[in-house]
Design a protein around this motif. Sequence first.
Motif, short mmCIF file in Angstrom:
data_model
loop_
_atom_site.label_atom_id
_atom_site.label_comp_id
_atom_site.label_asym_id
_atom_site.label_seq_id
_atom_site.Cartn_x
_atom_site.Cartn_y
_atom_site.Cartn_z
N ASN A 68 0.81 -1.20 0.21
CA ASN A 68 0.03 0.01 -0.05
C ASN A 68 0.83 1.09 -0.10
O ASN A 68 1.55 1.29 0.87
CB ASN A 68 -0.81 0.03 1.15
CG ASN A 68 -1.82 -1.04 1.40
OD1 ASN A 68 -2.42 -1.48 0.31
ND2 ASN A 68 -1.95 -1.92 2.61
N ASP A 92 -2.40 3.30 -3.89
CA ASP A 92 -2.12 1.85 -4.92
C ASP A 92 -2.01 0.91 -4.14
O ASP A 92 -0.92 0.74 -3.23
CB ASP A 92 -1.14 2.34 -5.81
CG ASP A 92 -0.81 1.22 -6.96
OD1 ASP A 92 -1.89 0.64 -7.26
OD2 ASP A 92 0.04 0.88 -7.47
N SER A 93 -3.00 0.07 -4.25
CA SER A 93 -2.84 -1.29 -2.96
C SER A 93 -2.80 -2.42 -4.08
O SER A 93 -3.81 -2.68 -4.94
CB SER A 93 -4.17 -1.17 -2.06
OG SER A 93 -3.96 -2.27 -1.26
N ARG A 94 -1.92 -3.15 -4.09
CA ARG A 94 -1.58 -4.41 -4.97
C ARG A 94 -0.96 -5.61 -4.47
O ARG A 94 -0.23 -5.54 -3.45
CB ARG A 94 -0.45 -3.81 -6.09
CG ARG A 94 -1.18 -2.71 -7.04
CD ARG A 94 -0.21 -2.46 -8.22
NE ARG A 94 -0.68 -1.47 -9.03
CZ ARG A 94 -1.77 -1.62 -9.82
NH1 ARG A 94 -2.04 -2.90 -10.32
NH2 ARG A 94 -2.15 -0.62 -10.67
N ASP A 110 -2.44 -7.69 -9.38
CA ASP A 110 -4.02 -7.30 -9.13
C ASP A 110 -3.93 -6.29 -8.13
O ASP A 110 -3.22 -5.94 -7.16
CB ASP A 110 -4.88 -8.41 -8.91
CG ASP A 110 -5.21 -9.32 -10.00
OD1 ASP A 110 -4.84 -8.61 -11.23
OD2 ASP A 110 -5.88 -10.20 -9.97
N ARG A 111 -4.95 -5.24 -8.39
CA ARG A 111 -5.21 -4.25 -7.26
C ARG A 111 -6.27 -4.97 -6.18
O ARG A 111 -6.77 -5.77 -6.62
CB ARG A 111 -6.09 -3.12 -7.82
CG ARG A 111 -4.99 -2.15 -8.48
CD ARG A 111 -5.71 -1.05 -9.20
NE ARG A 111 -6.77 -0.38 -8.39
CZ ARG A 111 -7.99 0.53 -8.86
NH1 ARG A 111 -7.84 0.78 -10.06
NH2 ARG A 111 -8.51 0.80 -7.94
N ALA A 117 -9.16 3.95 -5.41
CA ALA A 117 -7.88 4.63 -5.73
C ALA A 117 -7.38 5.85 -5.22
O ALA A 117 -6.72 6.47 -4.94
CB ALA A 117 -7.58 4.39 -7.16
N ASP A 144 -12.72 4.82 -8.48
CA ASP A 144 -11.96 3.91 -9.03
C ASP A 144 -11.38 2.84 -8.09
O ASP A 144 -10.55 2.74 -7.62
CB ASP A 144 -10.57 4.68 -9.42
CG ASP A 144 -9.94 3.57 -10.51
OD1 ASP A 144 -10.33 2.62 -10.71
OD2 ASP A 144 -8.68 4.12 -10.62
N TRP A 145 -12.62 1.93 -7.69
CA TRP A 145 -12.33 0.73 -6.89
C TRP A 145 -13.12 -0.67 -7.37
O TRP A 145 -13.91 -0.47 -8.22
CB TRP A 145 -12.93 1.18 -5.53
CG TRP A 145 -14.06 1.43 -5.43
CD1 TRP A 145 -14.80 2.54 -6.01
CD2 TRP A 145 -15.12 0.72 -4.66
NE1 TRP A 145 -16.04 2.63 -5.57
CE2 TRP A 145 -16.18 1.75 -4.54
CE3 TRP A 145 -15.00 -0.31 -3.70
CZ2 TRP A 145 -17.33 1.34 -3.97
CZ3 TRP A 145 -15.99 -0.62 -2.70
CH2 TRP A 145 -17.45 0.11 -3.06
N ARG A 146 -12.57 -1.60 -7.01
CA ARG A 146 -13.01 -2.91 -7.21
C ARG A 146 -14.29 -3.05 -5.92
O ARG A 146 -13.74 -3.32 -4.87
CB ARG A 146 -12.05 -4.01 -7.16
CG ARG A 146 -11.21 -3.99 -8.61
CD ARG A 146 -10.33 -5.08 -8.38
NE ARG A 146 -9.41 -5.32 -9.38
CZ ARG A 146 -8.54 -6.00 -9.90
NH1 ARG A 146 -8.10 -6.95 -8.74
NH2 ARG A 146 -7.75 -6.18 -10.97
N GLU A 155 -6.15 -5.02 -15.45
CA GLU A 155 -6.45 -3.89 -14.92
C GLU A 155 -7.36 -2.93 -15.63
O GLU A 155 -8.18 -2.28 -15.06
CB GLU A 155 -5.02 -3.39 -14.72
CG GLU A 155 -4.29 -4.17 -13.84
CD GLU A 155 -4.82 -3.88 -12.25
OE1 GLU A 155 -4.99 -4.88 -11.49
OE2 GLU A 155 -5.28 -2.67 -11.94
N THR A 159 -10.95 -0.10 -14.19
CA THR A 159 -10.75 1.50 -13.93
C THR A 159 -11.92 2.18 -14.54
O THR A 159 -12.64 1.64 -15.64
CB THR A 159 -9.40 1.97 -14.41
OG1 THR A 159 -9.53 1.88 -15.95
CG2 THR A 159 -8.29 1.46 -13.84
#
Length: 207
Positions: A68, A92-94, A110-111, A117, A144-146, A155, A159
């Motif tokens: 993060n 940015d969390s991946r 992956d995020r 975001a 902008d999030w899953r 990806e 977005t």
Amino acid sequence: SLAPEEQSGIELGTDIRIGRMLGLHVTRFDQLVSGLIQTVTVTNPGSSGPSGGRSSWYQLQNVGEISNGGWEAQASLTLRSWSFSGAATVIDSRVRKLAPGYTGDLVQGDRMLAVPARTLTGTAGWMAKQRGLQLTSTISRASDWRASSSSIVNERPLTCDAPLAPTPERSSPALSVSLVLIVSVCVTWKPVSVCLPGGQYPYGAHA
């Protein structure tokens, strides 16, 4: 068996104040989470549920290493009876490394799920000191999030600026939410405080 979560990182910040009128706080953070625990849907291909489909259940699993990194800024302004404050975050969390035994949909790079975001929050308030009356209103935005992990694609479809275009090897798009607005209002008079429920308004949600 589950391994414990461990978190390490560094955070640097600075504060700038001009009397009691203006304040600014900026923070840079970089964190690494090892052994992150999340709920994963597990499907048993050899059995069927009441409706004839495959039976499934939820299981806690270690995802792996998650990084993060981002920026956070907060500002406040006071003008006599009026006060204003705001906060903005970019993160940015991946997934950096998957844990052995993880069976979920996430892959390296992956995020992370449910981590916007960009977030933005603003609050405005007015106070009558002699009467003890205070009015405040807050608006929040997350973009902008899953929002789903049932099926994850590359990806770009996840977005808010890109169209959904499934990849051949991962063809089912996850739910992508580009904007959520939350508005709330509070009224305080002496010892009594009443807050109207905040309304949540999603924009750009698509599956």
